[in-house]
Design a protein around this motif. Structure first.
Motif, PDB file in Angstrom:
ATOM      1  N   SER A  12       0.809  -1.227   0.000  1.00 52.69           N
ATOM      2  CA  SER A  12       0.000   0.000   0.000  1.00 52.69           C
ATOM      3  C   SER A  12       0.843   1.279   0.000  1.00 52.69           C
ATOM      4  N   LEU A  13       2.127   1.182   0.408  1.00 49.74           N
ATOM      5  CA  LEU A  13       2.910   2.401   0.656  1.00 49.74           C
ATOM      6  C   LEU A  13       3.131   3.241  -0.612  1.00 49.74           C
ATOM      7  N   VAL A  14       3.560   2.590  -1.690  1.00 45.83           N
ATOM      8  CA  VAL A  14       3.842   3.325  -2.935  1.00 45.83           C
ATOM      9  C   VAL A  14       2.569   3.974  -3.468  1.00 45.83           C
ATOM     10  N   ARG A  15       1.443   3.260  -3.383  1.00 45.63           N
ATOM     11  CA  ARG A  15       0.165   3.824  -3.866  1.00 45.63           C
ATOM     12  C   ARG A  15      -0.208   5.061  -3.056  1.00 45.63           C
ATOM     13  N   GLU A  16      -0.039   4.942  -1.720  1.00 41.00           N
ATOM     14  CA  GLU A  16      -0.384   6.071  -0.846  1.00 41.00           C
ATOM     15  C   GLU A  16       0.474   7.290  -1.190  1.00 41.00           C
ATOM     16  N   LEU A  17       1.788   7.068  -1.318  1.00 37.80           N
ATOM     17  CA  LEU A  17       2.697   8.199  -1.543  1.00 37.80           C
ATOM     18  C   LEU A  17       2.586   8.736  -2.972  1.00 37.80           C
ATOM     19  N   ALA A  18       2.292   7.860  -3.935  1.00 36.19           N
ATOM     20  CA  ALA A  18       2.159   8.303  -5.335  1.00 36.19           C
ATOM     21  C   ALA A  18       0.975   9.255  -5.478  1.00 36.19           C
ATOM     22  N   CYS A  19      -0.095   9.025  -4.689  1.00 34.09           N
ATOM     23  CA  CYS A  19      -1.323   9.824  -4.837  1.00 34.09           C
ATOM     24  C   CYS A  19      -1.442  10.919  -3.781  1.00 34.09           C
ATOM     25  N   GLU A  20      -0.402  11.060  -2.954  1.00 33.48           N
ATOM     26  CA  GLU A  20      -0.465  12.026  -1.848  1.00 33.48           C
ATOM     27  C   GLU A  20      -0.614  13.464  -2.379  1.00 33.48           C
ATOM     28  N   GLY A  21      -1.517  14.214  -1.778  1.00 30.33           N
ATOM     29  CA  GLY A  21      -1.651  15.647  -2.107  1.00 30.33           C
ATOM     30  C   GLY A  21      -2.188  15.921  -3.501  1.00 30.33           C
ATOM     31  N   LEU A  22      -2.902  14.978  -4.084  1.00 28.40           N
ATOM     32  CA  LEU A  22      -3.426  15.189  -5.453  1.00 28.40           C
ATOM     33  C   LEU A  22      -4.918  15.530  -5.452  1.00 28.40           C
ATOM     34  N   GLU A  23      -5.426  15.985  -4.299  1.00 27.07           N
ATOM     35  CA  GLU A  23      -6.851  16.336  -4.222  1.00 27.07           C
ATOM     36  C   GLU A  23      -7.186  17.390  -5.259  1.00 27.07           C
ATOM     37  N   TRP A  24      -6.244  18.308  -5.546  1.00 26.75           N
ATOM     38  CA  TRP A  24      -6.496  19.361  -6.551  1.00 26.75           C
ATOM     39  C   TRP A  24      -6.799  18.759  -7.924  1.00 26.75           C
ATOM     40  N   ALA A  25      -6.326  17.513  -8.160  1.00 28.50           N
ATOM     41  CA  ALA A  25      -6.593  16.858  -9.445  1.00 28.50           C
ATOM     42  C   ALA A  25      -7.768  15.889  -9.344  1.00 28.50           C
ATOM     43  N   GLY A  26      -8.466  15.937  -8.194  1.00 28.57           N
ATOM     44  CA  GLY A  26      -9.633  15.056  -8.020  1.00 28.57           C
ATOM     45  C   GLY A  26      -9.260  13.652  -7.601  1.00 28.57           C
ATOM     46  N   VAL A  27      -8.030  13.480  -7.061  1.00 26.88           N
ATOM     47  CA  VAL A  27      -7.545  12.140  -6.691  1.00 26.88           C
ATOM     48  C   VAL A  27      -7.334  12.086  -5.181  1.00 26.88           C
ATOM     49  N   ALA A  28      -8.050  11.187  -4.500  1.00 31.23           N
ATOM     50  CA  ALA A  28      -7.821  10.995  -3.062  1.00 31.23           C
ATOM     51  C   ALA A  28      -7.952   9.508  -2.745  1.00 31.23           C
ATOM     52  N   VAL A  29      -6.969   8.986  -2.019  1.00 30.61           N
ATOM     53  CA  VAL A  29      -6.965   7.559  -1.662  1.00 30.61           C
ATOM     54  C   VAL A  29      -7.505   7.418  -0.234  1.00 30.61           C
ATOM     55  N   ASP A  30      -8.336   6.407  -0.027  1.00 30.75           N
ATOM     56  CA  ASP A  30      -8.846   6.115   1.311  1.00 30.75           C
ATOM     57  C   ASP A  30      -7.825   5.204   2.020  1.00 30.75           C
ATOM     58  N   PRO A  31      -7.228   5.668   3.126  1.00 31.13           N
ATOM     59  CA  PRO A  31      -6.141   4.897   3.754  1.00 31.13           C
ATOM     60  C   PRO A  31      -6.574   3.495   4.176  1.00 31.13           C
ATOM     61  N   THR A  32      -7.807   3.357   4.689  1.00 33.62           N
ATOM     62  CA  THR A  32      -8.254   2.040   5.171  1.00 33.62           C
ATOM     63  C   THR A  32      -8.408   1.063   4.005  1.00 33.62           C
ATOM     64  N   SER A  33      -9.056   1.523   2.913  1.00 40.83           N
ATOM     65  CA  SER A  33      -9.218   0.643   1.739  1.00 40.83           C
ATOM     66  C   SER A  33      -7.853   0.310   1.153  1.00 40.83           C
ATOM     67  N   ASN A  34      -6.955   1.310   1.130  1.00 40.66           N
ATOM     68  CA  ASN A  34      -5.627   1.076   0.550  1.00 40.66           C
ATOM     69  C   ASN A  34      -4.895  -0.007   1.327  1.00 40.66           C
ATOM     70  N   GLU A  35      -4.923   0.100   2.657  1.00 41.12           N
ATOM     71  CA  GLU A  35      -4.185  -0.881   3.471  1.00 41.12           C
ATOM     72  C   GLU A  35      -4.834  -2.258   3.437  1.00 41.12           C
ATOM     73  N   ALA A  36      -6.133  -2.315   3.131  1.00 44.62           N
ATOM     74  CA  ALA A  36      -6.824  -3.617   3.086  1.00 44.62           C
ATOM     75  C   ALA A  36      -6.657  -4.295   1.720  1.00 44.62           C
ATOM     76  N   THR A  37      -6.241  -3.517   0.712  1.00 42.11           N
ATOM     77  CA  THR A  37      -6.192  -4.072  -0.660  1.00 42.11           C
ATOM     78  C   THR A  37      -4.740  -4.404  -1.004  1.00 42.11           C
ATOM     79  N   VAL A  38      -4.255  -5.468  -0.384  1.00 39.87           N
ATOM     80  CA  VAL A  38      -2.841  -5.850  -0.538  1.00 39.87           C
ATOM     81  C   VAL A  38      -2.714  -7.337  -0.850  1.00 39.87           C
TER      82      VAL A  38
END
Ligand code: ADP
Ligand code: UVW
Ligand code: MG
Length: 299
Positions: free
Chosen positions: A223-249
């Protein structure tokens, strides 16, 4: 029918038929599925290098792109998960494995990808350097290194291996979290490159992105690379849910975007073998259909 991949008449994505006199009436079908075919829809400005045109023509030098079998599978799977025809979808696909690349898809077709004439270009990888100033190559050759030695450095001694001693991104992540600076830097270089291409492809797709897809060893297991790759991209309409991200491994697929994220973020375990089998079956069915059509006409 018979064809060999070495045959001069062999061309990408096509099937060649040659009579096999020693096989009597029996027919044999050989199908090759190319890892580059998915990228054949790139426009000339995406696949052309700014080198002398005659030189490129003489040596067939252009961007080909790789991981196309995986991207073909991921495009279809993303369409299935989103419940929409793939021809409608704009996607940024991230195949992050030992070899890593990204691909921009507009209307279900590839419009750009990070690998080039060879798989060396683009993202930093397990042991490949990805994008570097090409003058480094001529500089190293000038130091007395042989072509084979330079090739070995770029393809086999660089990337995570060259920067940390380990090709295994799991252990690089563990060491980075424990504070090892070479591992922290390697991860930062890897992520910066991914984010550069995310930015580039957001522009290429005119800001209209339906989903970002993560796949392959790094993209689908951790989950780490996905979290960091999408970090701070809310301005582009991209936000990752931390719980779903950590569960989808560890090979589980699913959507990991936060509620309200305009762009979907999908984890899709790739299946290149299944894609090869399905593309092969498509050719076999087409051939059977054509043979039956001919039989029908003859009768
Ligand atoms: N849980 C995980 N977290 C991060 N990286 C992982 C994880 N599991 C596997 N990887 C990484 O995936 C990479 C291999 O990806 P893979 O797609 O299997 O490669 P290949 O190109 O050989 O098919 C290795 O760098 C490995 O460390
Ligand atoms: C093209 C390429 O890098 O392939 P792999 O991911 O199998 O190394
Ligand atoms: Mg692979």
């Amino acid at each position: 029918m018979h064809a060999s991949a070495g045959s001069e008449r062999w061309r990408e994505g096509q099937l060649y038929e040659e009579p096999m006199p020693d096989h009597g009436a029996a027919l044999r079908l050989v199908v090759a599925v190319f890892d580059t075919t998915f990228h054949q829809t790139m426009p000339p400005e995406a696949y052309t290098y700014a080198l002398p045109t005659a030189l490129c023509r003489e040596h067939a030098i252009r961007r080909y792109g790789f991981h196309g079998i995986s991207y073909s599978y991921l495009t279809r799977e993303a369409a299935r998960m989103l419940g929409r025809p793939h021809q409608e979808l704009n996607l940024i696909l991230c195949h992050l494995g030992a070899g890593s690349s990204m691909c921009a898809v507009a209307g279900g077709r590839c419009v750009d990808t990070t690998m080039g004439f060879t798989p060396l270009k683009g993202l930093m990888m397990g042991s490949r350097c990805g994008d570097i100033d090409p003058a480094i190559v001529t500089y190293l050759l000038g130091t007395g290194m042989s072509v084979a030695q330079v090739d070995d450095v770029l393809n086999k001694q660089s990337g995570f291996k060259g920067m940390t001693g380990s090709i295994d991104v799991r252990s690089v992540e563990d060491c980075a979290l424990r504070g090892e600076e070479d591992c922290q830097l390697a991860l930062a270089v890897f992520l910066r490159r991914i984010r550069k291409y995310l930015g580039a492809y957001l522009v290429t797709l005119g800001g209209r992105v339906d989903a970002i897809v993560f796949s392959a060893g790094i993209g689908e297991n951790g989950s780490l690379v996905r979290e960091l790759a999408c970090e701070g991209l809310e301005w582009a309409g991209v936000a990752v849910d931390p719980t779903s991200n950590e569960a989808t491994v560890r090979g589980r697929g699913g959507a990991i975007q936060a509620p309200g994220s305009r762009v979907k973020v999908l984890v899709i375990p790739t299946d290149e073998q299944l894609e090869i089998a399905e593309q092969t079956m498509r050719v076999v069915r087409q051939q059977q259909g054509a043979a039956q059509g001919e039989g029908g006409r003859a009768a």
